[in-house]
Design a protein around this motif. Structure first.
Motif, PDB file in Angstrom:
ATOM      1  N   PRO A 256       0.831  -1.223   0.000  1.00  0.00           N
ATOM      2  CA  PRO A 256       0.000   0.000   0.000  1.00  0.00           C
ATOM      3  C   PRO A 256       0.856   1.261   0.000  1.00  0.00           C
ATOM      4  O   PRO A 256       1.783   1.396   0.793  1.00  0.00           O
ATOM      5  CB  PRO A 256      -0.805  -0.127   1.294  1.00  0.00           C
ATOM      6  N   GLY A 257       0.554   2.158  -0.918  1.00  0.00           N
ATOM      7  CA  GLY A 257       1.262   3.419  -0.990  1.00  0.00           C
ATOM      8  C   GLY A 257       2.639   3.360  -1.605  1.00  0.00           C
ATOM      9  O   GLY A 257       3.363   4.362  -1.606  1.00  0.00           O
ATOM     10  N   LYS A 258       3.005   2.201  -2.138  1.00  0.00           N
ATOM     11  CA  LYS A 258       4.340   2.046  -2.719  1.00  0.00           C
ATOM     12  C   LYS A 258       4.251   1.642  -4.186  1.00  0.00           C
ATOM     13  O   LYS A 258       3.205   1.178  -4.654  1.00  0.00           O
ATOM     14  CB  LYS A 258       5.150   1.008  -1.929  1.00  0.00           C
ATOM     15  N   GLU A 259       5.366   1.815  -4.885  1.00  0.00           N
ATOM     16  CA  GLU A 259       5.442   1.395  -6.267  1.00  0.00           C
ATOM     17  C   GLU A 259       5.502  -0.127  -6.354  1.00  0.00           C
ATOM     18  O   GLU A 259       5.962  -0.813  -5.434  1.00  0.00           O
ATOM     19  CB  GLU A 259       6.710   1.983  -6.915  1.00  0.00           C
ATOM     20  N   ARG A 260       5.037  -0.650  -7.490  1.00  0.00           N
ATOM     21  CA  ARG A 260       5.176  -2.081  -7.735  1.00  0.00           C
ATOM     22  C   ARG A 260       6.657  -2.376  -7.956  1.00  0.00           C
ATOM     23  O   ARG A 260       7.310  -1.703  -8.756  1.00  0.00           O
ATOM     24  CB  ARG A 260       4.357  -2.494  -8.942  1.00  0.00           C
ATOM     25  N   GLU A 261       7.164  -3.382  -7.262  1.00  0.00           N
ATOM     26  CA  GLU A 261       8.591  -3.675  -7.325  1.00  0.00           C
ATOM     27  C   GLU A 261       8.860  -5.104  -7.757  1.00  0.00           C
ATOM     28  O   GLU A 261       8.068  -6.012  -7.496  1.00  0.00           O
ATOM     29  CB  GLU A 261       9.253  -3.435  -5.955  1.00  0.00           C
ATOM     30  N   PHE A 262      10.003  -5.270  -8.385  1.00  0.00           N
ATOM     31  CA  PHE A 262      10.461  -6.580  -8.830  1.00  0.00           C
ATOM     32  C   PHE A 262      10.806  -7.455  -7.639  1.00  0.00           C
ATOM     33  O   PHE A 262      11.412  -6.988  -6.667  1.00  0.00           O
ATOM     34  CB  PHE A 262      11.690  -6.390  -9.724  1.00  0.00           C
ATOM     35  N   VAL A 263      10.428  -8.733  -7.731  1.00  0.00           N
ATOM     36  CA  VAL A 263      10.772  -9.697  -6.692  1.00  0.00           C
ATOM     37  C   VAL A 263      11.712 -10.775  -7.244  1.00  0.00           C
ATOM     38  O   VAL A 263      12.788 -11.011  -6.684  1.00  0.00           O
ATOM     39  CB  VAL A 263       9.509 -10.358  -6.106  1.00  0.00           C
ATOM     40  N   ALA A 264      11.307 -11.423  -8.337  1.00  0.00           N
ATOM     41  CA  ALA A 264      12.095 -12.537  -8.855  1.00  0.00           C
ATOM     42  C   ALA A 264      11.712 -12.798 -10.301  1.00  0.00           C
ATOM     43  O   ALA A 264      10.609 -12.431 -10.730  1.00  0.00           O
ATOM     44  CB  ALA A 264      11.880 -13.798  -8.029  1.00  0.00           C
ATOM     45  N   VAL A 265      12.615 -13.446 -11.029  1.00  0.00           N
ATOM     46  CA  VAL A 265      12.350 -13.820 -12.413  1.00  0.00           C
ATOM     47  C   VAL A 265      13.042 -15.153 -12.703  1.00  0.00           C
ATOM     48  O   VAL A 265      14.095 -15.452 -12.132  1.00  0.00           O
ATOM     49  CB  VAL A 265      12.837 -12.728 -13.399  1.00  0.00           C
ATOM     50  N   VAL A 266      12.407 -15.937 -13.578  1.00  0.00           N
ATOM     51  CA  VAL A 266      13.005 -17.185 -14.053  1.00  0.00           C
ATOM     52  C   VAL A 266      13.017 -17.143 -15.572  1.00  0.00           C
ATOM     53  O   VAL A 266      12.055 -16.688 -16.193  1.00  0.00           O
ATOM     54  CB  VAL A 266      12.241 -18.420 -13.502  1.00  0.00           C
ATOM     55  N   SER A 267      14.114 -17.610 -16.148  1.00  0.00           N
ATOM     56  CA  SER A 267      14.270 -17.538 -17.601  1.00  0.00           C
ATOM     57  C   SER A 267      13.331 -18.513 -18.303  1.00  0.00           C
ATOM     58  O   SER A 267      12.670 -19.334 -17.677  1.00  0.00           O
ATOM     59  CB  SER A 267      15.726 -17.841 -17.977  1.00  0.00           C
ATOM     60  N   ARG A 268      13.326 -18.431 -19.631  1.00  0.00           N
ATOM     61  CA  ARG A 268      12.359 -19.185 -20.423  1.00  0.00           C
ATOM     62  C   ARG A 268      12.508 -20.682 -20.257  1.00  0.00           C
ATOM     63  O   ARG A 268      11.518 -21.394 -20.047  1.00  0.00           O
ATOM     64  CB  ARG A 268      12.524 -18.828 -21.899  1.00  0.00           C
ATOM     65  N   SER A 269      13.725 -21.193 -20.388  1.00  0.00           N
ATOM     66  CA  SER A 269      13.835 -22.643 -20.468  1.00  0.00           C
ATOM     67  C   SER A 269      15.006 -23.243 -19.708  1.00  0.00           C
ATOM     68  O   SER A 269      14.998 -24.444 -19.442  1.00  0.00           O
ATOM     69  CB  SER A 269      13.951 -23.072 -21.938  1.00  0.00           C
ATOM     70  N   ASP A 270      16.020 -22.434 -19.337  1.00  0.00           N
ATOM     71  CA  ASP A 270      17.204 -23.045 -18.717  1.00  0.00           C
ATOM     72  C   ASP A 270      17.253 -22.881 -17.210  1.00  0.00           C
ATOM     73  O   ASP A 270      18.234 -23.261 -16.572  1.00  0.00           O
ATOM     74  CB  ASP A 270      18.492 -22.495 -19.339  1.00  0.00           C
ATOM     75  N   GLY A 271      16.174 -22.327 -16.638  1.00  0.00           N
ATOM     76  CA  GLY A 271      16.062 -22.289 -15.189  1.00  0.00           C
ATOM     77  C   GLY A 271      16.866 -21.236 -14.470  1.00  0.00           C
ATOM     78  O   GLY A 271      16.893 -21.221 -13.231  1.00  0.00           O
ATOM     79  N   ARG A 272      17.508 -20.335 -15.201  1.00  0.00           N
ATOM     80  CA  ARG A 272      18.246 -19.268 -14.513  1.00  0.00           C
ATOM     81  C   ARG A 272      17.271 -18.363 -13.786  1.00  0.00           C
ATOM     82  O   ARG A 272      16.142 -18.147 -14.230  1.00  0.00           O
ATOM     83  CB  ARG A 272      19.073 -18.457 -15.515  1.00  0.00           C
ATOM     84  N   THR A 273      17.722 -17.856 -12.643  1.00  0.00           N
ATOM     85  CA  THR A 273      16.862 -17.024 -11.802  1.00  0.00           C
ATOM     86  C   THR A 273      17.598 -15.777 -11.323  1.00  0.00           C
ATOM     87  O   THR A 273      18.833 -15.726 -11.310  1.00  0.00           O
ATOM     88  CB  THR A 273      16.370 -17.804 -10.571  1.00  0.00           C
TER      89      THR A 273
END
Length: 124
Positions: free
Chosen positions: A41-58
């Protein structure tokens, strides 16, 4: 369009765990890097995590490293976010998102498709 539906949010005590899921429709799931973002609440949407398309990099934002784990199952067109050692500051609406960007995008504007969000509340 890539419809995304999150689930798994809820209320948990500090130190507890939750696993979020995000199910995608369509046959192109494997073409997308999948990310999780959150907005308190009251804050910008922020990045938490990402996983790549097929090779599992995070990749993770620093505040969740060692506590959260992102993974995907392309056979089920689903991405997960396992959240352990939750703290009150993790309270937010969590969104999954899909990106055609290369690598491990962390900027919101690299993501064209978003879910509706799921609420995570951590009590102290």
């Amino acid at each position: 369009q890539v419809p995304l539906v999150e689930s798994g949010g809820g209320l948990v005590q500090a130190g507890g765990s939750l696993r979020l899921s995000c199910a995608a429709s369509g046959r192109t799931f494997g073409s997308y890097a999948m990310g999780w973002f959150r907005q308190a609440p009251g804050k910008e949407r922020e990045f938490v995590a990402v996983v790549s398309r097929s090779d599992g990099r995070t990749s993770y934002t620093n505040s969740v490293k060692g506590r959260f784990t992102i993974s995907r199952d392309n056979s089920k067109s689903t991405v997960y976010l396992q959240m352990n050692s939750l703290q009150p500051e993790d309270t937010a609406v969590y969104y999954c998102a899909a990106s055609l960007g290369l690598g491990l995008p962390s900027r919101r504007d690299y993501y064209a498709h978003w879910g509706q969000g799921t609420q995570v509340t951590v009590s102290s």
